[in-house]
Design a protein around this motif. Structure first.
Motif, short mmCIF file in Angstrom:
data_model
loop_
_atom_site.label_atom_id
_atom_site.label_comp_id
_atom_site.label_asym_id
_atom_site.label_seq_id
_atom_site.Cartn_x
_atom_site.Cartn_y
_atom_site.Cartn_z
N LYS A 102 0.83 -1.21 0.00
CA LYS A 102 0.00 0.00 0.00
C LYS A 102 0.86 1.26 0.00
CE LYS A 102 -3.80 2.19 2.57
NZ LYS A 102 -3.14 3.47 2.88
N GLU A 103 1.89 1.26 0.81
CA GLU A 103 2.79 2.41 0.89
C GLU A 103 3.53 2.62 -0.43
OE1 GLU A 103 4.61 0.84 4.64
OE2 GLU A 103 4.69 2.99 5.11
N PHE A 104 3.94 1.50 -1.03
CA PHE A 104 4.63 1.60 -2.32
C PHE A 104 3.69 2.18 -3.37
CE2 PHE A 104 5.79 -0.44 -6.45
CZ PHE A 104 6.97 0.26 -6.66
N GLY A 105 2.43 1.74 -3.37
CA GLY A 105 1.46 2.27 -4.31
C GLY A 105 1.23 3.76 -4.15
N GLU A 106 1.20 4.20 -2.90
CA GLU A 106 1.03 5.63 -2.62
C GLU A 106 2.24 6.43 -3.10
OE1 GLU A 106 0.38 5.58 1.55
OE2 GLU A 106 -1.76 5.09 1.39
N LEU A 107 3.43 5.85 -2.91
CA LEU A 107 4.65 6.52 -3.38
C LEU A 107 4.63 6.65 -4.90
CD1 LEU A 107 7.51 7.62 -2.80
CD2 LEU A 107 8.36 5.28 -3.04
N VAL A 108 4.23 5.59 -5.58
CA VAL A 108 4.13 5.63 -7.05
C VAL A 108 3.19 6.74 -7.49
CG1 VAL A 108 3.24 4.39 -9.06
CG2 VAL A 108 4.73 3.21 -7.44
N ASP A 109 2.00 6.80 -6.87
CA ASP A 109 1.02 7.82 -7.24
C ASP A 109 1.56 9.23 -7.05
OD1 ASP A 109 -0.83 5.89 -7.90
OD2 ASP A 109 -1.89 5.96 -5.97
N GLU A 110 2.23 9.44 -5.93
CA GLU A 110 2.75 10.78 -5.62
C GLU A 110 3.83 11.20 -6.60
OE1 GLU A 110 1.67 12.89 -3.47
OE2 GLU A 110 1.01 11.95 -1.61
N VAL A 111 4.74 10.29 -6.89
CA VAL A 111 5.86 10.63 -7.78
C VAL A 111 5.37 10.84 -9.21
CG1 VAL A 111 8.04 9.83 -8.77
CG2 VAL A 111 7.57 9.49 -6.34
N LEU A 112 4.47 9.99 -9.66
CA LEU A 112 3.92 10.17 -11.01
C LEU A 112 3.18 11.50 -11.13
CD1 LEU A 112 2.59 6.62 -11.99
CD2 LEU A 112 4.60 7.80 -12.88
N GLN A 113 2.50 11.91 -10.07
CA GLN A 113 1.81 13.20 -10.10
C GLN A 113 2.80 14.35 -10.17
OE1 GLN A 113 -1.61 13.53 -10.43
NE2 GLN A 113 -0.91 15.60 -10.96
N LEU A 114 3.90 14.23 -9.44
CA LEU A 114 4.95 15.25 -9.52
C LEU A 114 5.48 15.37 -10.95
CD1 LEU A 114 7.03 14.53 -6.28
CD2 LEU A 114 5.81 16.65 -6.79
N MET A 115 5.69 14.24 -11.58
CA MET A 115 6.19 14.24 -12.95
C MET A 115 5.17 14.85 -13.90
SD MET A 115 7.89 10.42 -12.68
CE MET A 115 8.08 10.12 -14.45
N ARG A 116 3.89 14.52 -13.72
CA ARG A 116 2.83 15.09 -14.56
C ARG A 116 2.73 16.60 -14.36
NH1 ARG A 116 -0.10 10.31 -12.70
NH2 ARG A 116 -0.18 8.77 -14.40
#
Length: 218
Positions: free
Chosen positions: A181-195
């Motif tokens: 779950k934490e890894f999934g949240e990290l992925v979402d956050e970083v991808l949003q930063l990139m977007r």
């Protein structure tokens, strides 16, 4: 890198740069959700991969935007100072380092004479992530392209602790236990930063945010 001369070409380049990275990160995210014990391995490897794409995208997209600005054909005088610096950095460095009057005078005269010439960006070493894209390094890169970093400031701790620090631990062979779950949240956050960064670059390109504002004379 191919020449990027139009806004459409910049859009395509950034879309392509983002697309393959999202797909690759997504594969690790799916693997991290499995029920097998091996999912921990995918999470550890995934943290390193997410960081790699964070660093890679910021560097590549910044270079693509600089490529676009370079091919707009503006003079140094027409560009904001942060962009002119990319072309005149060598002479500016000479002014900073030299204590002798002669070389300093020549360097300054050269800069003055070049202001009306088409800007040539030295892109080969323009964007330096220092192989450790912390919030401080990211801020320096964004500022060099006149990208407002205010909206990113709330994510600095995420960048430094949740991403960079964890990546460093994995890279140095340290143990790290991270839930799916934490890894999934990290992925979402970083991808949003990139977007968000991609959007900021496109907005700056479309509004000609790289150009110096000319005062209106009464």
């Amino acid at each position: 890198m191919p020449d990027i001369r139009t806004l459409d070409q910049l859009q395509d380049a950034l879309d392509s740069e983002m697309g393959w990275r999202v797909k690759e990160i997504g594969a690790f995210r799916v693997a991290s959700k499995g029920g097998s014990p091996e999912k921990k391995f995918f999470i550890r490897a995934g943290v390193t991969l997410v960081y790699a794409h964070w660093e890679g995208f910021i560097k590549a997209s910044s270079e693509q935007y600089l490529n676009f600005v370079h091919h707009r054909g503006h003079t140094y005088r027409e560009l904001k100072s942060c962009f002119a610096v990319f072309g005149l950095k060598g002479k500016l460095q000479m002014l900073s380092d030299s204590r002798k009057a002669g070389p300093n005078i020549k360097a300054f005269d050269f800069i003055l004479s070049e202001l009306g010439e088409p800007a040539h960006m030295q892109m080969s070493s323009a964007i330096n992530t220092e192989s450790n894209l912390t919030s401080k390094v990211f801020t320096n890169i964004a500022t060099s392209l006149d990208i407002d970093i205010e909206q990113y400031s709330t994510k600095f701790n995420l960048i430094d602790e949740s991403l960079v620090n964890r990546r460093n631990k994995v890279a140095h062979g340290e143990y790290m236990d991270l839930a799916s779950k934490e890894f999934g949240e990290l992925v979402d956050e970083v991808l949003q930063l990139m977007r968000d960064y991609k959007t900021d670059l496109l907005n700056a390109a479309s509004t000609e945010g790289y150009k110096r504002v000319t005062p209106i004379l009464n």
